[in-house]
Enzyme design. Structure first.
Site, PDB file in Angstrom:
ATOM      1  N   GLU A   8      60.595   7.949 -49.096  1.00 54.00           N
ATOM      2  CA  GLU A   8      60.389   8.329 -50.496  1.00 54.00           C
ATOM      3  C   GLU A   8      61.674   8.504 -51.282  1.00 54.00           C
ATOM      4  OE1 GLU A   8      57.447  11.307 -51.498  1.00 54.00           O
ATOM      5  OE2 GLU A   8      56.423  10.965 -49.604  1.00 54.00           O
ATOM      6  N   ASP A  81      56.618  10.988 -46.760  1.00 54.48           N
ATOM      7  CA  ASP A  81      56.571  12.378 -46.292  1.00 54.48           C
ATOM      8  C   ASP A  81      55.315  12.659 -45.460  1.00 54.48           C
ATOM      9  OD1 ASP A  81      58.961  12.912 -47.450  1.00 54.48           O
ATOM     10  OD2 ASP A  81      58.169  14.034 -49.155  1.00 54.48           O
ATOM     11  N   ASP A  83      52.677  14.503 -45.279  1.00 55.45           N
ATOM     12  CA  ASP A  83      51.617  15.334 -45.842  1.00 55.45           C
ATOM     13  C   ASP A  83      50.628  14.434 -46.574  1.00 55.45           C
ATOM     14  OD1 ASP A  83      52.975  14.592 -48.124  1.00 55.45           O
ATOM     15  OD2 ASP A  83      53.745  16.584 -48.575  1.00 55.45           O
ATOM     16  N   GLU A  85      50.142  13.849 -49.766  1.00 55.45           N
ATOM     17  CA  GLU A  85      50.768  13.012 -50.794  1.00 55.45           C
ATOM     18  C   GLU A  85      51.504  11.840 -50.156  1.00 55.45           C
ATOM     19  OE1 GLU A  85      50.618  13.135 -54.204  1.00 55.45           O
ATOM     20  OE2 GLU A  85      49.106  14.685 -53.895  1.00 55.45           O
ATOM     21  N   TYR A 305      60.215  19.923 -42.207  1.00 53.99           N
ATOM     22  CA  TYR A 305      59.536  19.637 -43.473  1.00 53.99           C
ATOM     23  C   TYR A 305      59.113  20.934 -44.154  1.00 53.99           C
ATOM     24  CZ  TYR A 305      56.692  17.124 -46.849  1.00 53.99           C
ATOM     25  OH  TYR A 305      56.172  16.606 -48.010  1.00 53.99           O
ATOM     26  N   ARG A 307      57.058  21.565 -46.814  1.00 57.21           N
ATOM     27  CA  ARG A 307      55.732  21.786 -47.420  1.00 57.21           C
ATOM     28  C   ARG A 307      54.719  21.911 -46.287  1.00 57.21           C
ATOM     29  NH1 ARG A 307      57.924  17.950 -51.048  1.00 57.21           N
ATOM     30  NH2 ARG A 307      58.393  18.924 -53.055  1.00 57.21           N
ATOM     31  N   HIS A 351      51.880  20.144 -39.397  1.00 61.64           N
ATOM     32  CA  HIS A 351      53.322  20.317 -39.237  1.00 61.64           C
ATOM     33  C   HIS A 351      53.615  21.652 -38.581  1.00 61.64           C
ATOM     34  CE1 HIS A 351      53.323  17.065 -42.008  1.00 61.64           C
ATOM     35  NE2 HIS A 351      52.838  17.788 -42.977  1.00 61.64           N
TER      36      HIS A 351
END
Length: 701
Positions: A8, A81, A83, A85, A305, A307, A351
């Site tokens: 990203e 990433d 997650d 998104e 990570y 988030r 995660h």
């Protein structure tokens, strides 16, 4: 074979390329490349809510470059990433680049280290369509609600407003809290507090009255000391009293460390300890995750990570942390049984918790390679993680009761028998602060006669609930299951930018506009601001992740729940406009003599004559400070950049070009009498920097 890896961000691309070496090209998608176009609804409601995605404006050339590189590569890995998104971005990329959705081309990196990148590349998988659908469901619902509801709110109150699935609930919490504060009636109550020594020990300690001579507890709701007259009567009873220790109770208590950070608790602790707003915290955390150039280590991601709402940590990380603790503090600082933290029920456990990627890398060892913000956040994450693995703090407690003519006073204190994790870190909470106020008591024994050093009745009033801060609002949203870690920053930014709330210090205060929006939604579309309803919606959306719910059915259920009351509200409120109070100023309209009022237009606030349409006079709104320009003596006024960042300049611009980012104060220089300005870090300095040069560091008032 040539292999293309798409991530990203450019920073992450550079760092991952360093670990993968030859044969790999690593490029960045710069976040999302395809989305629902903002100019229209972009959702076909009549065709199973089919989204109409398009390449994001301005990213056409980037997409062409991605296509060209993908066509030349023998294999393409999607490494966005880890997650929802990120999964959705990979899905969009796969569709744009013509990749097979069942290919094992999706890789994730929990940490940007050599081992983390290798582990990700060694375990490719197919795109998780359930995760993609979970993201799509949220995106489509947010679009439907936002695009249908915002025009209604704007039409009924004023143009340019917005409402949404999560932001409207957050705003309601703030407005409801303000209403609680307004409705609160403070109640008077009194305490009797005394100070004693135990001769020959000179140490003074405090005790408070806890029981009256009839054996009733003092301080409970049923037995408050409500007036000074009651205090005077008790003090009269105690005039010649002998203060005798009636009991001494000793014990031990265990204090356990806080768990490692998740996104919300990192934001809360950074707010409490560092006064960081959530956006600032997450920016530094993102940089630490993506990788920084560390002297002696090269470019490396220092944290996992950022988030996440999982408290899980890997066995490898635990072992590395334990090894550090053993070497730095000794075996006794490790608990006899490894501590395992339980993740809350509705959390996503994909995660680990936020932790240092290399626990043996201390904050001080990398301080010279980090920015100030990066260092502060890394120190917070590192200390919290290491402390979470350490042994409990053992405290020896002591409670003393003192009899005086039948009245009972009580004192409590503790001493630390074994510091455990507190040798490194303690969570900053209100409860911890209260316990810290307990001071060690001097040696006393039952039957000891104490010397009274002073006694007094103290008046108090019950306090209303505190307004929300960014930290406490995040905590409330999390506890109520509203929103997710990745959304908290956006929520607070939106309600501030729309002027639904303003900051007073750290606290959020709703504006008249924010209250009007909340009241309209509560009355007409109550589900959209119902905390429990929104929490249930969030839980149902989470079930899409695991494939337990069909995302189209989920969207239809909640859309129908929302659209029916909205259509009814539109019909019932035809021709109705909610009028806000107009903010009157001291600025006189030079055309008709009326006091001008503050209006809000397409480009923000401005001054207008209340005599419209007879008088159409209008002018820019200028916020004047009490400071004077050090160059020409004119007024110092507040201005804003295009991004809304405040700065200060002379009202006589362009004749005078004085400008500063520092905040003007009401204070005058003790040397020359000119205005003092405050820099970040609380240093006050004289605005006449060349002629005077006075400065000092003070605490904020």
């Amino acid at each position: 074979m040539s292999k293309l890896v798409i991530v990203e961000s450019p920073a992450k691309a550079k760092n991952i390329k360093g670990y993968l070496g030859k044969g790999y090209e690593v490029i960045a998608s710069m976040g999302h490349v395809r989305d629902l176009p903002a100019a229209r609804l972009s959702v076909d409601i009549d065709n199973n809510f089919e989204p109409k995605y398009a390449i994001i404006k301005g990213k056409e050339a980037l997409v062409d470059d991605l296509k060209a590189k993908a066509d030349k590569a023998d294999y393409v890995y999607l490494a966005t990433d880890p997650d929802r998104e990120g999964e959705a971005i990979s899905w969009h990329l796969a569709n744009i680049l013509g990749l097979q959705l069942n290919d094992r081309n999706r890789v994730t990196f929990n940490e940007i280290t050599k081992s983390g990148v290798k582990s990700g590349m060694d375990n490719p998988r197919a795109i998780d369509i359930d995760l993609v659908n979970a993201q799509q469901a949220r995106r489509i619902l947010d679009r439907l609600i936002g695009y249908k509801l915002s025009p209604f709110v704007s039409q009924k109150i004023r143009r340019g407003l917005s409402a949404g699935r999560v932001q409207s609930v957050a705003l309601r919490l703030i407005v409801d809290r303000e209403n609680e504060i307004r409705a609160f009636n403070p109640e008077e109550y009194w305490t009797i507090d005394a100070k004693f020594t135990n001769p020959p020990d000179r140490k003074t300690f405090s005790a408070s009255l806890v029981q009256d001579k009839d054996g009733n507890k003092v301080g409970t709701d049923k037995n408050k000391i409500a007036s000074k007259a009651e205090i005077d009567k008790i003090l009269a009873d105690l005039e010649d009293a002998k203060y005798v220790v009636s009991s001494v109770k000793k014990g031990t208590r265990k204090k356990n460390p806080a768990p490692p950070f998740i996104t919300s608790t990192l934001q809360q602790e950074a707010s409490r300890r560092l006064s960081f707003q959530a956006r600032r915290t997450m920016k530094a955390a993102q940089e630490l995750y993506e990788g920084v150039d560390v002297q002696g280590l090269g470019t490396v991601g220092l944290i996992t990570y950022m988030r996440t709402d999982s408290l899980r940590i890997s066995d490898e990380a635990r072992a590395a942390g334990n090894e550090f603790i053993k070497g730095q503090y000794g075996e006794k600082y490790l608990p006899s049984n490894p501590r395992v933290y339980k993740t809350r029920g509705n959390a996503q456990d994909g995660h680990e918790a936020i932790r240092p990627s290399m626990p043996n890398v201390t904050p001080d060892s990398v301080k010279s390679s980090l920015t100030s913000d990066q260092y502060k956040i890394y120190k917070l994450v590192w200390e919290r993680f290491i402390a979470s693995l350490m042994a409990s703090c053992i405290q020896e407690t002591m409670k003393v009761e003192i009899d005086a003519n039948g009245y009972v006073f009580s004192a409590a204190g503790y001493t630390v028998k074994f510091d455990g994790f507190t040798a490194l870190y303690e969570e900053k909470t209100d409860e911890a602060q209260k316990k810290d106020n307990e001071s060690p008591l001097p040696p006393v024994a039952q039957g000891d006669v104490l010397k009274l050093k002073g006694i007094a009745g103290n008046q108090h009033f019950t306090q209303p609930p505190a307004r929300y801060t960014e930290a406490s609002l995040t905590k409330a949203l999390e506890e109520n299951g509203v929103g997710r870690p990745s959304t908290y920053v956006t929520i607070t930014s939106t309600i501030l930018s729309k002027e639904y709330v303003v900051r007073e210090g750290k606290q959020f205060v709703p504006t008249e506009l924010g209250e009007a929006v909340t009241n309209l939604l509560k009355e007409r579309i109550p589900n959209i601001v119902n905390v429990k309803y929104t929490s249930k919606m969030e839980d149902d959306l989470d079930k899409i992740d695991s494939g337990d719910k069909d995302y189209i059915e989920m969207i239809r259920l909640y859309y129908d729940d929302f659209i029916d009351p909205l259509e009814k509200a539109k019909k019932d409120m035809q021709g109705v406009k909610i009028k806000l109070k107009e903010e009157e100023t001291d600025v006189i309209c030079e055309k008709c003599g009326r006091k001008m009022i503050v209006k809000v237009g397409r480009f923000g606030k401005f001054l207008a004559c209340p005599g419209f349409p007879e008088c159409r006079n209008a002018k820019p709104l200028v916020t004047k400070t009490t400071a004077k320009c050090p160059i020409c003596g004119g007024d110092v006024i507040e201005k804003k950049t295009k991004r809304g960042t405040p700065f200060y300049g002379c009202s006589n611009y362009p004749k005078c070009n004085f400008m500063t980012w520092d905040t003007p104060t009401d204070e005058k220089c003790p040397e020359c009498g000119k205005s003092l300005f405050r820099k970040k870090g609380n240093m006050l300095y004289c605005s006449d920097t060349e002629g005077c040069g006075y400065s000092t560091t003070t605490k904020k008032k």
